[in-house]
Design an enzyme around this catalytic site. Sequence first.
Site, PDB file in Angstrom:
ATOM      1  N   ASP A 118     -57.544  27.279 -15.406  1.00  0.00           N
ATOM      2  CA  ASP A 118     -57.342  26.771 -14.047  1.00  0.00           C
ATOM      3  C   ASP A 118     -57.570  27.939 -13.082  1.00  0.00           C
ATOM      4  O   ASP A 118     -57.439  29.102 -13.470  1.00  0.00           O
ATOM      5  CB  ASP A 118     -55.925  26.205 -13.871  1.00  0.00           C
ATOM      6  CG  ASP A 118     -55.847  25.199 -12.735  1.00  0.00           C
ATOM      7  OD1 ASP A 118     -55.817  23.983 -13.010  1.00  0.00           O
ATOM      8  OD2 ASP A 118     -55.841  25.619 -11.554  1.00  0.00           O
ATOM      9  N   ARG A 157     -49.838  23.623   4.071  1.00  0.00           N
ATOM     10  CA  ARG A 157     -49.846  24.409   2.825  1.00  0.00           C
ATOM     11  C   ARG A 157     -49.979  25.911   3.093  1.00  0.00           C
ATOM     12  O   ARG A 157     -49.475  26.719   2.319  1.00  0.00           O
ATOM     13  CB  ARG A 157     -50.970  23.934   1.905  1.00  0.00           C
ATOM     14  CG  ARG A 157     -50.638  22.593   1.273  1.00  0.00           C
ATOM     15  CD  ARG A 157     -51.665  22.185   0.253  1.00  0.00           C
ATOM     16  NE  ARG A 157     -51.275  20.945  -0.391  1.00  0.00           N
ATOM     17  CZ  ARG A 157     -52.010  20.303  -1.274  1.00  0.00           C
ATOM     18  NH1 ARG A 157     -53.184  20.783  -1.632  1.00  0.00           N
ATOM     19  NH2 ARG A 157     -51.588  19.188  -1.820  1.00  0.00           N
TER      20      ARG A 157
HETATM   21  C1  SAM Z   1     -55.444  17.342  -9.815  1.00  0.00           C
HETATM   22  S1  SAM Z   1     -55.390  18.651 -10.980  1.00  0.00           S
HETATM   23  C2  SAM Z   1     -55.991  17.838 -12.462  1.00  0.00           C
HETATM   24  C3  SAM Z   1     -55.259  18.279 -13.698  1.00  0.00           C
HETATM   25  C4  SAM Z   1     -55.696  17.607 -14.992  1.00  0.00           C
HETATM   26  N1  SAM Z   1     -57.071  17.928 -15.299  1.00  0.00           N
HETATM   27  C5  SAM Z   1     -55.490  16.118 -14.918  1.00  0.00           C
HETATM   28  O1  SAM Z   1     -56.479  15.377 -14.782  1.00  0.00           O
HETATM   29  O2  SAM Z   1     -54.362  15.654 -14.998  1.00  0.00           O
HETATM   30  C6  SAM Z   1     -56.814  19.624 -10.484  1.00  0.00           C
HETATM   31  C7  SAM Z   1     -56.755  21.065 -10.974  1.00  0.00           C
HETATM   32  O3  SAM Z   1     -58.034  21.662 -10.745  1.00  0.00           O
HETATM   33  C8  SAM Z   1     -57.828  23.003 -10.368  1.00  0.00           C
HETATM   34  N2  SAM Z   1     -59.020  23.517  -9.656  1.00  0.00           N
HETATM   35  C9  SAM Z   1     -59.431  23.237  -8.399  1.00  0.00           C
HETATM   36  N3  SAM Z   1     -60.528  23.940  -8.081  1.00  0.00           N
HETATM   37  C10 SAM Z   1     -60.840  24.678  -9.185  1.00  0.00           C
HETATM   38  C11 SAM Z   1     -61.858  25.629  -9.479  1.00  0.00           C
HETATM   39  N4  SAM Z   1     -62.796  25.964  -8.575  1.00  0.00           N
HETATM   40  N5  SAM Z   1     -61.871  26.197 -10.701  1.00  0.00           N
HETATM   41  C12 SAM Z   1     -60.924  25.875 -11.621  1.00  0.00           C
HETATM   42  N6  SAM Z   1     -59.925  24.997 -11.399  1.00  0.00           N
HETATM   43  C13 SAM Z   1     -59.877  24.401 -10.189  1.00  0.00           C
HETATM   44  C14 SAM Z   1     -56.572  22.945  -9.508  1.00  0.00           C
HETATM   45  O4  SAM Z   1     -55.924  24.194  -9.424  1.00  0.00           O
HETATM   46  C15 SAM Z   1     -55.743  21.880 -10.214  1.00  0.00           C
HETATM   47  O5  SAM Z   1     -54.781  22.438 -11.070  1.00  0.00           O
END
Ligand code: SAM
Length: 296
Positions: A152, A40
């Site tokens: 996000d 990545r």
């Molecule tokens: C796997 S996706 C889940 C999306 C949605 N909530 C779902 O369940 O379908 C996880 C998301 O969390 C975000 N994320 C990860 N670490 C984070 C942080 N410290 N603060 C805010 N968002 C975060 C990532 O960028 C990603 O878009």
Amino acid sequence: MPTGNQHQISHDEFERLREFIHRHTGISLSDHKRALVCSRLAKRLRHHGLKTYTEYYYLLSQNDPEGVELMEMINAITTNKTDFFREVHHFRFLSEKFLPAFKRAAHYGGTRRMRLWSAGASTGEEPYSLAMTVLEAFPDIHDWDIKILATDIDTNVLARAEGGIYSHEQSQQIPPALLHRYFLKGMKDQEETVMVKPALKELIRFRRLNLMDSDWPMHGLFDVILCRNVIIYFDKQTQSRVVSRLGRALQPNGYLMLGHTESLYGLELGLQPIGLSMYQHTKKPLAALASIQQCT
Ligand SMILES: C[S@@+](CC[C@H](N)C(=O)[O-])C[C@H]1O[C@@H](n2cnc3c(N)ncnc32)[C@H](O)[C@@H]1O
């Protein structure tokens, strides 16, 4: 050392980056994520014409005063998988229990103000699913004060969420009646895509928010927070800290929804589990729970 086009990461380089990523995002990377991190971040090295992860770490930690590369690194490292109506029981709970109860209470003089938060909204499928669920229950939406916050850490996915354009394949997860009501079909070279109608977009504010930030800029409490499939990437200590802050951002009796693999088991957070990865913030759990638990 690089071999041809392929950058390889040494043990020490991985350790340094792992600690840096954890400090800035809360994301905890185990050893078996080494190849993933390497692939990545390889494009970031190529972008800067760097040969080693040591040079890249130096750039991130010493030569990035505005945090521009930090943002790019975060965008590259996050996992953004999502779907419309993913873990559909949460949307069912909202449409069958929470929203009718809210409406009933309003008819008896309760508040008409509702705040929902999709924390970790990724490319927008989750907040748009929320918005459709709300609009189905409140066709007279303009008579209510209802808003959805979608946040996000990743600015790329937020931009896609705001754009509201999805492939035909992604749109297959949306029930046909809702797809018809809330999306426009693409024309000509966009035929394979659908676009969210303004009525849905108007309900949602998209903002960048790192859940690790010491200050969350929101004022006021939320009735429902979805933080699903986000804390799974954090270590236990970070999970506990984030979830207790989410709990404090809830209205009394408000709901927190997590992903099905995420459990608060063992975390002392003052949130009452009500089944299906849902938790209620309540000082008086019994009366409220009696009705809610019927749906679990
Ligand atoms: C796997 S996706 C889940 C999306 C949605 N909530 C779902 O369940 O379908 C996880 C998301 O969390 C975000 N994320 C990860 N670490 C984070 C942080 N410290 N603060 C805010 N968002 C975060 C990532 O960028 C990603 O878009």
